[in-house]
Scaffold this motif. Sequence first.
Motif, mmCIF file in Angstrom:
data_model
loop_
_atom_site.group_PDB
_atom_site.id
_atom_site.type_symbol
_atom_site.label_atom_id
_atom_site.label_comp_id
_atom_site.label_asym_id
_atom_site.label_seq_id
_atom_site.Cartn_x
_atom_site.Cartn_y
_atom_site.Cartn_z
ATOM 1 N N PHE A 87 2.590 7.565 3.116
ATOM 2 C CA PHE A 87 3.417 8.133 2.061
ATOM 3 C C PHE A 87 4.833 7.555 2.090
ATOM 4 N N ALA A 88 5.352 7.360 3.306
ATOM 5 C CA ALA A 88 6.696 6.788 3.409
ATOM 6 C C ALA A 88 6.712 5.371 2.850
ATOM 7 N N THR A 89 5.661 4.614 3.131
ATOM 8 C CA THR A 89 5.597 3.261 2.585
ATOM 9 C C THR A 89 5.541 3.318 1.062
ATOM 10 N N LEU A 90 4.759 4.287 0.554
ATOM 11 C CA LEU A 90 4.669 4.443 -0.888
ATOM 12 C C LEU A 90 6.055 4.738 -1.475
ATOM 13 N N GLY A 91 6.760 5.639 -0.783
ATOM 14 C CA GLY A 91 8.104 5.976 -1.256
ATOM 15 C C GLY A 91 9.028 4.781 -1.239
ATOM 16 N N ALA A 92 8.822 3.890 -0.256
ATOM 17 C CA ALA A 92 9.707 2.732 -0.118
ATOM 18 C C ALA A 92 9.238 1.537 -0.929
ATOM 19 N N LEU A 93 8.150 1.687 -1.635
ATOM 20 C CA LEU A 93 7.577 0.549 -2.362
ATOM 21 C C LEU A 93 8.581 -0.114 -3.318
ATOM 22 N N LEU A 145 0.010 -6.991 -7.396
ATOM 23 C CA LEU A 145 0.307 -6.579 -6.029
ATOM 24 C C LEU A 145 0.767 -5.126 -5.933
ATOM 25 N N PRO A 146 1.792 -4.726 -6.715
ATOM 26 C CA PRO A 146 2.214 -3.320 -6.610
ATOM 27 C C PRO A 146 1.102 -2.333 -6.953
ATOM 28 N N VAL A 147 0.236 -2.700 -7.908
ATOM 29 C CA VAL A 147 -0.858 -1.792 -8.251
ATOM 30 C C VAL A 147 -1.780 -1.636 -7.043
ATOM 31 N N LEU A 148 -2.128 -2.777 -6.446
ATOM 32 C CA LEU A 148 -3.015 -2.723 -5.277
ATOM 33 C C LEU A 148 -2.396 -1.885 -4.169
ATOM 34 N N LEU A 149 -1.116 -2.148 -3.913
ATOM 35 C CA LEU A 149 -0.436 -1.422 -2.841
ATOM 36 C C LEU A 149 -0.398 0.072 -3.130
ATOM 37 N N THR A 150 -0.044 0.403 -4.390
ATOM 38 C CA THR A 150 0.030 1.816 -4.757
ATOM 39 C C THR A 150 -1.319 2.487 -4.540
ATOM 40 N N VAL A 151 -2.367 1.857 -5.040
ATOM 41 C CA VAL A 151 -3.701 2.454 -4.927
ATOM 42 C C VAL A 151 -4.087 2.599 -3.460
ATOM 43 N N LEU A 152 -3.849 1.543 -2.705
ATOM 44 C CA LEU A 152 -4.236 1.557 -1.286
ATOM 45 C C LEU A 152 -3.509 2.669 -0.532
ATOM 46 N N LEU A 153 -2.187 2.730 -0.707
ATOM 47 C CA LEU A 153 -1.398 3.715 0.034
ATOM 48 C C LEU A 153 -1.764 5.129 -0.395
ATOM 49 N N THR A 154 -1.996 5.306 -1.711
ATOM 50 C CA THR A 154 -2.357 6.635 -2.197
ATOM 51 C C THR A 154 -3.697 7.057 -1.619
ATOM 52 N N CYS A 155 -4.651 6.137 -1.608
ATOM 53 C CA CYS A 155 -5.961 6.467 -1.057
ATOM 54 C C CYS A 155 -5.820 6.880 0.406
ATOM 55 N N LEU A 156 -5.031 6.095 1.122
ATOM 56 C CA LEU A 156 -4.814 6.374 2.536
ATOM 57 C C LEU A 156 -4.250 7.775 2.715
ATOM 58 N N ALA A 157 -3.233 8.086 1.878
ATOM 59 C CA ALA A 157 -2.589 9.392 1.986
ATOM 60 C C ALA A 157 -3.555 10.498 1.629
ATOM 61 N N VAL A 158 -4.307 10.297 0.559
ATOM 62 C CA VAL A 158 -5.226 11.347 0.109
ATOM 63 C C VAL A 158 -6.326 11.564 1.144
ATOM 64 N N VAL A 159 -6.818 10.457 1.702
ATOM 65 C CA VAL A 159 -7.837 10.606 2.741
ATOM 66 C C VAL A 159 -7.260 11.366 3.930
ATOM 67 N N PHE A 180 4.561 6.387 -10.225
ATOM 68 C CA PHE A 180 5.091 7.752 -10.254
ATOM 69 C C PHE A 180 3.968 8.779 -10.206
ATOM 70 N N ALA A 181 2.871 8.486 -10.857
ATOM 71 C CA ALA A 181 1.725 9.399 -10.799
ATOM 72 C C ALA A 181 1.290 9.569 -9.355
ATOM 73 N N ALA A 182 1.241 8.449 -8.615
ATOM 74 C CA ALA A 182 0.798 8.502 -7.223
ATOM 75 C C ALA A 182 1.757 9.329 -6.370
ATOM 76 N N VAL A 183 3.041 9.066 -6.526
ATOM 77 C CA VAL A 183 4.030 9.790 -5.725
ATOM 78 C C VAL A 183 3.965 11.286 -6.024
ATOM 79 N N LEU A 184 3.896 11.615 -7.314
ATOM 80 C CA LEU A 184 3.854 13.022 -7.699
ATOM 81 C C LEU A 184 2.568 13.682 -7.201
ATOM 82 N N LEU A 185 1.479 12.920 -7.261
ATOM 83 C CA LEU A 185 0.199 13.460 -6.800
ATOM 84 C C LEU A 185 0.308 13.907 -5.350
ATOM 85 N N VAL A 186 0.764 12.995 -4.503
ATOM 86 C CA VAL A 186 0.836 13.331 -3.080
ATOM 87 C C VAL A 186 1.853 14.446 -2.843
#
Lengths: 237, 597, 334
Positions: C270-276, C222-236, C15-21
Amino acid sequence: MASDKRSIDTGRIIERVTLIALPILMFLCVYYEVEQTALLTLLAAILANIPFFINFEKSRPKPRHILPIVVMSALATGGRILFTPIPHVKPVSAIVIVTGIAFGRRSGYLTGALTALASNMFMGQGPWTPWQMFAWGLIGYLSGVMESRDLFRNRWVVYVYGFVSGLLFGLIMDSWHIISFVSPLTWKGALTAYGSGFFFNLAHSFATVIFLVPILGSWTRKLTRIKHKFGLDYSGE
Amino acid sequence: MMIGSGGIVIKDFSFRYPGSDKKAVDGVSFSVAPGSFTVVAGPSGSGKTTLLRCLKPELAPHGEREGTIHFNGDVPHGSSGHHSFLDIAFVMQNPTNQIVMDVVWHELAFGLENSGLSPELIERRIAETAHFFGISNWIHKKVSELSGGEKQILNLASALIMHPHVLILDEPTAQLDPVAIKHLLNMLQRVHREIGTTIIMSEHRMGDVLPMASDVLYLEDGRISFSGTPYDFALHLLESDKPFKYALPAATQIVWRARQALEESKGALKSENCALPLSVQEARVQLSRMSFPKSADESSGGEKCGSQTNIAINSRTSSQHHVSTTEDCCAAVSRLQECKSREKPLLQVKRLSFRYRSETPFVLEDLNFELYRGTIHALVGGNGSGKSTLLYLLAGVLRAQYGKIVRAPNVKVSLLTQNPQAVFARDTLMDDLMEHRSLGNYDEQRVLDVADSLGLIHLLERHPYDLSGGEMQKGALAKILLLEPDVLLLDEPVKGLDAVNKREIAEIFNRLRDRAMTLLVVTHDLEFSADIADECSLIFDGRIVAKDETSSFFRDNAFYTTDAFRVTRGIMNPVVAIGGFDRVFNVAQEEPCDGIG
Amino acid sequence: MALKRYHPTVIFLYFAAVLLVTMLVRHPVIAGISFLFAVFMRWRLTGVVKTLKSLLYILPMLVFITCFNAVANDRGMTVLFTIGRRSFSLEALLYGFISGLTLLSVLFWFSCYSDLMDNGRFLAMLGKRLPVISMMVSMIFRYIPDTIRHGREIDMSQRALLGSDDRQRKAKVTRAVRLASILMAWSMENAIETADAMRAKGYQSGLRRPYARVRWMQRDVLPVLLTVLLTCLAVVGIAMGGAAFLFYPEWYVPSRALQGGRLYVLVCAFATLGALPLLLDLGEWFRDELCLRRHRSSDEISPYVAAMLPRRHDAGRWRLASCVVIDERKRDNS
């Protein structure tokens, strides 16, 4: 002993800096029209609570320091839930002010902040949680400060403070919405926005005073007795 | 001196609270052997709690201490680096107040967290403890969903989860109902037998505890007045005729009196020296061996014992409130009949049904009930049977969906809820009693009179919450009596009170009845209701399933009855209260009819 | 929802990641995606009726923010209409709408978070960093039901004492004040005993180490890795200007946003993050199904066990039950 006192003092300095830093940050965000205002200020509001919590943790509180805060928070939470049907009328501010007077600024802050946190677990968390924690905490903190400066000798000062605290609470709570989701913010726009919520905040102010009038005297007296019974007046320990 | 783990040696220990000139504990010396079960007995205010708290360094009150307490051999208490909370566990009286956390498992874990154990070890301890105490099913429950008895089991479990050598309990059963008391004590006995923990327990309900104990320590005014085995203790109390003897099991008291009566009638000085019984079964065996006179007249020689009893009672309850003498059961029945025939009932409940919410089941269903002037009515029944709800309905604070409550004209009904704390609003008892003077139309003199008649006069300047349980109950009663109700509804008025206090409350109730007040007492305490009530009702599952004059009420039940009846049933002319026993033997002619067991 | 069964840190991080983006940028596409997934998640958590209700409740807010922005500023060039001397621009309305949508998404995400993260999990997470505060919140929860119960008893007792027929407002207020005052004193009195109990259980030993029942498991990685990866991608993506969008004076998408598909990477991440959470559900369903298939196809299955197997994937419980039975059967046979 001396180092102990110093650490308390640095704790206090950090607390005060935090209290001032949050409004400054909010102003800067608005002034420079930062796109991430919502995020930054929300993070800042969360962070603003942290120093108070950490200072409390570090002080290694004893049960007799913990329980008054817990009981007052439980009462305030119960009161808030009880008054849910009437918006903006809640006894929380009044209880937090009395706590600040009776148990000091730190207990005042924690009672306010924990009441917000705990009651929102019943009523729903949202971005408002950190702001409520901060606002009610601030009300309790300032109440403790005023008491320690001996400004609360006249009960009318407390009532006035209660009234002002309601407005202060509203100011803090409205700010996030206004500065984050209106852009660019003009003076006129800001005034209109704050003005639209003014009457609700006024209701909160009046409610606080109405709650404060009957409980101030009797609760302070009862809490003084409880302090004796808890052994909180033995400053040696 | 070397003592195995779990032993305590106390030498010349004294304790004085700051600002008090009397020692709360005065020169106490005793030792507790490892694995023993010691009961600390004594009237309230005798220093039990102070002594027990002094044994636990974390709870030791501030004050002046003398003497030594040695724990586990030579390690004195409070030496640095020694964490006594691991070795000595403490369970207090109130089941709710001593719970710290919100969920059962977290409460269990709390002490373990404090000792810095690893999560794996904590999990393991929780698992085994939950299994031992049979609480695995509600480990995820919120603490607020538990009953009082379950809470006390949880407190016991979370004390023992620390694997202590010594377990101290301060009147753990005082706030519980009879079923929960048995459950807790069974659990305690298991702990003692199967784990071998040293147990020190203060208690005022001797009936259930004495058979379990290995030693008894009897305190009076902070001094040890007796220490020895439970059997010797019973004998000591009865021989020295202390008021505290009323705390003994009904079985013991009855056999003692029977022996006295026999001795007197046969002229023998000492009869058989077989130990006094502590349980119903033992008492029945002993009683059936005795030969009894067929009627009361034959044993008229029992005056000596009777007069002794009289002195003890009259010295406490000053004779200005004289209670009707030598009433036997028949008189009580006829009085009840008279009250019933004289006028219409004061309160009449007709086909009452009530539920709190429309989605919940009915708490009371089709309930009929009436209350007559000048009687004491006891309403007994299990937890959640709707007793308290009925009181609220009678008091008019709740309104029923079906049926009606008919009040005689100008009848004022008052209610005293379970916790007297709910009544006090001011900072001194005097202020509190004066609070409703305009409403009740009374003056200061009247307050002083009422306070005097209840023995509260020396407490008027105290804060209500600083009073002891019995004093607080009387204070709350005073506050209500000042409003001069016609009908007084009482919810568990003797909960947590010791035998002496109970007797005082019973005296007060009797006096009120004699002044034509009507009392409805809800209680779990069958002994108490057998002693004071004219009429008893059993409420079960929202209905009144039995309603009868007191002695026939208890005579018709086999399980739900008093120990006095259980002991005498089928052996002799059965009695339901110890006072009744006296009447059968004509032992205590002057003793009030409503003597307490 | 599978996310509920993960470690609280996973939930919090997600949720922190989603809210951040969501809050990092003011962009129509990001706001739209965030809003859609938030509503979708709320629907899956609370059902259609409740979701529609909360939407109805919250839409006026969107309208209000949109209008307020339009009223409050006059930077937009595309004037739609004028009322009096005020002109309303498309840009101001659009900005207000996107702002409002962002706020609504934030509120929805928060309410989903409240549903997924019960108090116990939150406190367990808080206890790692702020053990005393976490303990105090637990204690507050422990006190609230008692406070309510005692309040009720005081109310009953006072009403019975003073007569319940007072319909006057003044008497009601006096009674409420008395009630609160007694309640406070009584609760405090009880708290003294709680403080004793805390000391008796060694709270002041200085050894305290908070314990939480939640445990970090392998599947949490796995979900932690995915969340971090997708968030980094989005932030970059955002940092490189992928989310650049100009509202004033005239709205347009700057070319640097589309350069090298930055916007598309951002949107996909971001869409992938939302669908996680949905992906996690699918993963769980797949494992359940696999487990059941194996059981169904094994020939030593008894009719009893077959009856216990659910027809479609249902819950992990079923799977567990059937696995245990089968294991025991196998052990018996061998």
